[in-house]
Design a protein around this motif. Structure first.
Motif, short mmCIF file in Angstrom:
data_model
loop_
_atom_site.label_atom_id
_atom_site.label_comp_id
_atom_site.label_asym_id
_atom_site.label_seq_id
_atom_site.Cartn_x
_atom_site.Cartn_y
_atom_site.Cartn_z
N ASN A 44 -0.35 75.09 -110.11
CA ASN A 44 0.53 76.22 -110.35
C ASN A 44 1.84 76.03 -109.60
OD1 ASN A 44 0.22 77.43 -107.56
ND2 ASN A 44 -1.91 77.59 -108.27
N PHE A 78 0.98 80.46 -114.01
CA PHE A 78 -0.44 80.42 -113.71
C PHE A 78 -1.28 79.95 -114.91
CE2 PHE A 78 -0.74 83.83 -110.12
CZ PHE A 78 -0.42 82.85 -109.19
N ASP A 90 -6.04 81.34 -112.44
CA ASP A 90 -5.23 81.95 -111.39
C ASP A 90 -4.81 83.37 -111.76
OD1 ASP A 90 -5.34 79.79 -109.66
OD2 ASP A 90 -3.63 78.80 -110.60
#
Length: 267
Positions: free
Chosen positions: A167, A187, A191
């Motif tokens: 990320n 993301f 995430d």
């Protein structure tokens, strides 16, 4: 050595969409080739819009209509076919002819519009080579995605074992203090789910962005080469400049206008 391992290699891996181990295998020539379409900006200033982008475009359209330019919106285009140097554009309502066509679409959309024209197959096949990846732009308050010891605007996390990109997070406080504690991240679904569960989630939007790697730049090279064979067609969009951002979108629009003007100057 620490800078190379912690900054340079993760940055290169994230930029071209490969693992850190793959970056280590690339030669300097291959890296330059990947970044060949990513020219640095020559601008020394920023223009701040006082109006929204939609309002700005409507104002521009109004001024062009006064000069005799006709706009047709909310019209679904079904196909584009080249017949005797003239494009026949078919919509859900009618078929019209045009001397010059600009595709302001994503490459897969342009390829679909050209599906009925075998004469343009060379362009269609190149357009189908561009790969896209789904990313989530997320606003959140989770500080675990930034580096606190060495504050920086862009924070990139990679897998400690494989070196794969995980990320990237922008620390918005480094733009303005009013954004202190707010972060913008690209993301994965994992995430995104994580911040939604821990209560730090604010907002999100999913995008499909070009996966800019060596294969992508090869496809761009092929597109430039083959589209130059057709003086009355242009594929516009920031993706056609190698990096998906607003500045490159404008740059591609300028190139489209120049090619269009050059075409009509010959008539």
């Amino acid at each position: 050595m620490e800078f190379k391992q912690n900054v340079a290699l993760p940055f290169l891996a994230n930029s071209i969409g490969v693992s850190i181990e793959k970056v280590k295998e690339l030669s300097a020539f291959e890296l330059v080739k990947v970044f060949a379409f990513r020219g640095p900006s020559n601008k020394q200033f920023f223009y701040v819009h006082k109006k929204g982008l939609g309002e700005t475009l409507n104002s521009l359209a109004d001024s062009l209509e006064k000069k005799g330019v006709m706009f047709k919106s909310s019209t679904l285009v079904k196909s584009v076919v080249l017949v005797d140097q003239t494009f026949k554009l078919t919509t859900e309502k009618s078929t019209e002819e045009f001397d010059f066509v600009i595709f302001a679409t994503h490459p897969d959309q342009a390829a679909e519009l050209l599906m009925k024209d075998e004469g343009l197959a060379v362009l269609r096949n190149v357009l189908l080579q561009f790969n896209y990846t789904k990313l989530n732009a997320v606003l959140h308050k989770d500080p675990s995605f930034i580096f606190r010891d060495k504050p920086s605007f862009l924070n990139i996390q990679t897998d400690s074992v494989t070196g794969e990109f995980l990320n990237s997070t922008q620390n918005l406080a480094l733009i303005s203090e009013q954004f202190d504690g707010i972060y913008k991240s690209w993301f994965s679904e994992k995430d995104l789910e994580y911040v939604m569960k821990n209560g730090t989630y604010l907002s999100s939007k999913s995008f499909y962005l070009p996966l800019v790697n060596e294969e992508y730049t090869d496809a761009l090279h092929d597109l430039y080469k083959n589209s130059s064979l057709f003086p009355n067609i242009f594929f516009a969009g920031s993706w056609s400049e190698g990096v998906d951002n607003q500045e490159n979108a404008v740059k591609s629009g300028e190139k489209a206008a120049l090619k269009c003007r050059k075409f009509f100057d010959r008539l």
